[in-house]
Motif scaffolding. Structure first.
Motif, PDB file in Angstrom:
ATOM      1  N   LEU A 154      13.322  11.412 -85.817  1.00  0.00           N
ATOM      2  CA  LEU A 154      14.072  12.226 -84.866  1.00  0.00           C
ATOM      3  C   LEU A 154      14.802  13.384 -85.550  1.00  0.00           C
ATOM      4  N   GLN A 155      14.637  13.507 -86.854  1.00  0.00           N
ATOM      5  CA  GLN A 155      15.282  14.575 -87.616  1.00  0.00           C
ATOM      6  C   GLN A 155      14.216  15.588 -88.033  1.00  0.00           C
ATOM      7  N   PRO A 156      14.153  16.752 -87.375  1.00  0.00           N
ATOM      8  CA  PRO A 156      13.043  17.686 -87.603  1.00  0.00           C
ATOM      9  C   PRO A 156      12.920  18.181 -89.034  1.00  0.00           C
ATOM     10  N   GLU A 157      14.035  18.265 -89.751  1.00  0.00           N
ATOM     11  CA  GLU A 157      13.959  18.728 -91.134  1.00  0.00           C
ATOM     12  C   GLU A 157      13.285  17.701 -92.041  1.00  0.00           C
ATOM     13  N   ILE A 158      13.205  16.459 -91.578  1.00  0.00           N
ATOM     14  CA  ILE A 158      12.559  15.387 -92.352  1.00  0.00           C
ATOM     15  C   ILE A 158      11.153  15.103 -91.841  1.00  0.00           C
ATOM     16  N   SER A 159      10.997  15.052 -90.511  1.00  0.00           N
ATOM     17  CA  SER A 159       9.718  14.664 -89.908  1.00  0.00           C
ATOM     18  C   SER A 159       8.822  15.844 -89.554  1.00  0.00           C
ATOM     19  N   GLY A 160       9.435  17.011 -89.379  1.00  0.00           N
ATOM     20  CA  GLY A 160       8.675  18.180 -88.957  1.00  0.00           C
ATOM     21  C   GLY A 160       8.617  18.358 -87.454  1.00  0.00           C
ATOM     22  N   GLY A 161       8.969  17.327 -86.688  1.00  0.00           N
ATOM     23  CA  GLY A 161       8.907  17.414 -85.234  1.00  0.00           C
ATOM     24  C   GLY A 161       8.882  16.034 -84.607  1.00  0.00           C
ATOM     25  N   GLY A 162       8.702  16.001 -83.294  1.00  0.00           N
ATOM     26  CA  GLY A 162       8.732  14.756 -82.544  1.00  0.00           C
ATOM     27  C   GLY A 162       7.373  14.125 -82.343  1.00  0.00           C
ATOM     28  N   PRO A 163       7.052  13.690 -81.119  1.00  0.00           N
ATOM     29  CA  PRO A 163       5.792  12.983 -80.888  1.00  0.00           C
ATOM     30  C   PRO A 163       4.552  13.815 -81.204  1.00  0.00           C
ATOM     31  N   LEU A 164       4.656  15.131 -81.128  1.00  0.00           N
ATOM     32  CA  LEU A 164       3.501  15.956 -81.504  1.00  0.00           C
ATOM     33  C   LEU A 164       3.123  15.717 -82.958  1.00  0.00           C
ATOM     34  N   MET A 165       4.111  15.630 -83.843  1.00  0.00           N
ATOM     35  CA  MET A 165       3.842  15.358 -85.255  1.00  0.00           C
ATOM     36  C   MET A 165       3.523  13.886 -85.486  1.00  0.00           C
ATOM     37  N   ASP A 166       4.250  13.003 -84.813  1.00  0.00           N
ATOM     38  CA  ASP A 166       4.128  11.573 -85.086  1.00  0.00           C
ATOM     39  C   ASP A 166       2.817  10.988 -84.567  1.00  0.00           C
ATOM     40  N   VAL A 167       2.609  11.037 -83.249  1.00  0.00           N
ATOM     41  CA  VAL A 167       1.392  10.462 -82.674  1.00  0.00           C
ATOM     42  C   VAL A 167       0.376  11.528 -82.276  1.00  0.00           C
ATOM     43  N   GLY A 168       0.863  12.720 -81.940  1.00  0.00           N
ATOM     44  CA  GLY A 168      -0.049  13.770 -81.488  1.00  0.00           C
ATOM     45  C   GLY A 168      -1.051  14.195 -82.544  1.00  0.00           C
ATOM     46  N   THR A 169      -0.607  14.254 -83.800  1.00  0.00           N
ATOM     47  CA  THR A 169      -1.551  14.666 -84.848  1.00  0.00           C
ATOM     48  C   THR A 169      -2.684  13.669 -85.018  1.00  0.00           C
ATOM     49  N   HIS A 170      -2.439  12.395 -84.679  1.00  0.00           N
ATOM     50  CA  HIS A 170      -3.524  11.406 -84.754  1.00  0.00           C
ATOM     51  C   HIS A 170      -4.669  11.782 -83.812  1.00  0.00           C
ATOM     52  N   MET A 191       3.385  23.740 -74.759  1.00  0.00           N
ATOM     53  CA  MET A 191       4.744  23.630 -74.256  1.00  0.00           C
ATOM     54  C   MET A 191       5.359  22.368 -74.847  1.00  0.00           C
ATOM     55  N   THR A 192       6.616  22.435 -75.216  1.00  0.00           N
ATOM     56  CA  THR A 192       7.352  21.256 -75.668  1.00  0.00           C
ATOM     57  C   THR A 192       8.679  21.202 -74.933  1.00  0.00           C
ATOM     58  N   GLY A 193       9.276  20.010 -74.880  1.00  0.00           N
ATOM     59  CA  GLY A 193      10.567  19.897 -74.212  1.00  0.00           C
ATOM     60  C   GLY A 193      11.108  18.488 -74.282  1.00  0.00           C
ATOM     61  N   ASN A 194      12.261  18.300 -73.676  1.00  0.00           N
ATOM     62  CA  ASN A 194      12.908  16.995 -73.629  1.00  0.00           C
ATOM     63  C   ASN A 194      13.123  16.596 -72.170  1.00  0.00           C
ATOM     64  N   ILE A 195      12.409  15.555 -71.761  1.00  0.00           N
ATOM     65  CA  ILE A 195      12.437  15.090 -70.388  1.00  0.00           C
ATOM     66  C   ILE A 195      13.329  13.863 -70.229  1.00  0.00           C
ATOM     67  N   LEU A 196      13.242  12.956 -71.199  1.00  0.00           N
ATOM     68  CA  LEU A 196      13.956  11.679 -71.089  1.00  0.00           C
ATOM     69  C   LEU A 196      15.064  11.526 -72.122  1.00  0.00           C
ATOM     70  N   HIS A 197      14.816  11.989 -73.344  1.00  0.00           N
ATOM     71  CA  HIS A 197      15.725  11.717 -74.451  1.00  0.00           C
ATOM     72  C   HIS A 197      16.464  12.972 -74.913  1.00  0.00           C
ATOM     73  N   ASN A 198      17.744  12.841 -75.128  1.00  0.00           N
ATOM     74  CA  ASN A 198      18.550  13.923 -75.699  1.00  0.00           C
ATOM     75  C   ASN A 198      18.541  13.770 -77.213  1.00  0.00           C
ATOM     76  N   ILE A 199      17.472  14.262 -77.831  1.00  0.00           N
ATOM     77  CA  ILE A 199      17.277  14.127 -79.270  1.00  0.00           C
ATOM     78  C   ILE A 199      16.962  15.493 -79.861  1.00  0.00           C
ATOM     79  N   GLU A 200      17.006  15.587 -81.198  1.00  0.00           N
ATOM     80  CA  GLU A 200      16.826  16.873 -81.871  1.00  0.00           C
ATOM     81  C   GLU A 200      15.394  17.383 -81.804  1.00  0.00           C
ATOM     82  N   VAL A 201      14.431  16.472 -81.712  1.00  0.00           N
ATOM     83  CA  VAL A 201      13.028  16.863 -81.613  1.00  0.00           C
ATOM     84  C   VAL A 201      12.583  16.780 -80.152  1.00  0.00           C
ATOM     85  N   GLU A 202      11.438  17.364 -79.838  1.00  0.00           N
ATOM     86  CA  GLU A 202      10.909  17.235 -78.485  1.00  0.00           C
ATOM     87  C   GLU A 202      10.581  15.777 -78.187  1.00  0.00           C
ATOM     88  N   ASP A 203      10.676  15.377 -76.926  1.00  0.00           N
ATOM     89  CA  ASP A 203      10.172  14.041 -76.568  1.00  0.00           C
ATOM     90  C   ASP A 203       8.848  14.135 -75.823  1.00  0.00           C
TER      91      ASP A 203
END
Length: 329
Positions: A169-185, A203-215
């Motif tokens: 959830l920290q973009p400076e460490i992970s590079g991004g949210g679900p796009l980086m985590d599961v989307g790249t798979h 398009m990216t955005g936050n629908i459910l979670h108030n977090i630093e990366v997109e959800d």
């Protein structure tokens, strides 16, 4: 042939769940060392898996002449640094995905590995699912005609807060949210089956979670062949992982990428189901293939030159979302 002696760099949940055991079970593999800065935790992990050496400083691995290859399982921000240092110490590199924070880091990883004459592989293990390989085989054989459109969904309702994966959830460490985590798979699977990506809109955005990366992220990709694909990656939906590829003469359907089922619908609308279960530990076939590449038996399916494609698409998607324009890959 001689055994490949491994060290694992990083010891988080993916190492605990799959990687350590896979490195011990794979043919031609011997897990000799694990590295983590927390001495108590690294010694405990080494004891649980019977790993001979527990290091707290990654430079101890670079100096260890009994290590032939490293599996990099650190957060994304450290992938490039560790891959480059490993290569300069003469060790082959199998790196967790996504490859790096950006394409510039990825290109540097590839350049140094080439200079040092070591192998670089990216751990997109789903390329080794039997049904994914069957999907590619059917596409290459023309079973669905010319691919014209693909649709993919990779999602789970989670934000990882308070878990060992909270760093995602920290973009400076992970590079991004679900796009980086599961989307790249799933982007990697599309590149595996459809070839070179050429243009990206997102398009990216936050629908459910108030977090630093997109959800939530929605990505359109045009491949060099002309085939178009839509990818949805999300921490805000629990519908799971699906993949469909439509052609001029049929379609291929995975109702779940993780189960054994693949359905080929031919140009007459007739269904031809396949039952192709994956390995119990999905990392094992990937690791065995990388070892065979090191040994000169056959090429690994996702070398750095392939692994970078998903990272380039993700990078282009974030840029597209921020600037509201098409991005060439």
């Amino acid at each position: 042939m001689s055994m490949i002696r491994w060290a694992v760099i990083g010891a988080g949940d993916v190492v605990e769940r799959r990687v350590a055991k896979a490195l011990q079970e794979a043919r031609g593999s011997s897990l000799q060392a694990v590295v983590r800065r927390d001495e108590e935790k690294v010694r405990a992990l080494a004891a649980r898996f019977g790993i001979p050496r527990a290091y707290t400083d990654v430079t101890q691995v670079w100096a260890d002449r009994d290590i032939d290859a490293v599996y990099i399982a650190t957060p994304v921000m450290l992938h490039a640094e560790h891959a480059i240092e490993a290569a300069r110490s003469g060790k082959h590199v199998l790196c967790e995905k996504p490859m790096a924070l950006n394409s510039a880091e990825s290109e540097r990883m590839m350049a140094v590995c080439r200079e040092q004459g070591v192998k670089l592989g990216i751990a997109y293990y789903r390329r080794y699912y039997p049904k994914v390989q069957k999907m590619k085989e059917l596409i290459d054989a023309g079973a669905i005609g010319q691919p014209v459109y693909a649709r993919a969904q990779f999602s789970g309702k989670t934000n990882h807060a308070g878990t060992p994966r909270a760093w995602l959830l920290q973009p400076e460490i992970s590079g991004g949210g679900p796009l980086m985590d599961v989307g790249t798979h799933v982007i990697d699977l599309l590149c595996f089956c459809l070839g070179q990506p050429q243009q990206v809109t997102a398009m990216t955005g936050n629908i459910l979670h108030n977090i630093e990366v997109e959800d939530t992220a929605s990505v359109l990709i045009r491949f060099a062949s002309g085939c178009q694909a839509s990818v949805h990656a999300s921490f805000s939906s629990s519908v799971g992982n699906q993949l469909e590829i439509f052609g001029t003469g049929g379609k291929l359907v995975m109702k779940s990428v993780e189960d054994a089922g693949l359905d080929w619908i031919d140009d007459k609308g007739e269904s031809h189901p396949f039952h192709l279960p994956k390995h119990e530990n999905m990392n094992v076939p990937m690791i065995e293939s990388f070892i065979e590449d090191i040994q000169g038996v056959k090429q690994y399916l996702c070398p750095g030159e392939q692994g970078i494609l998903a990272s380039k698409v993700a990078e282009a998607a974030y840029l597209s979302a921020s600037e509201a324009r098409h991005i060439s890959v």
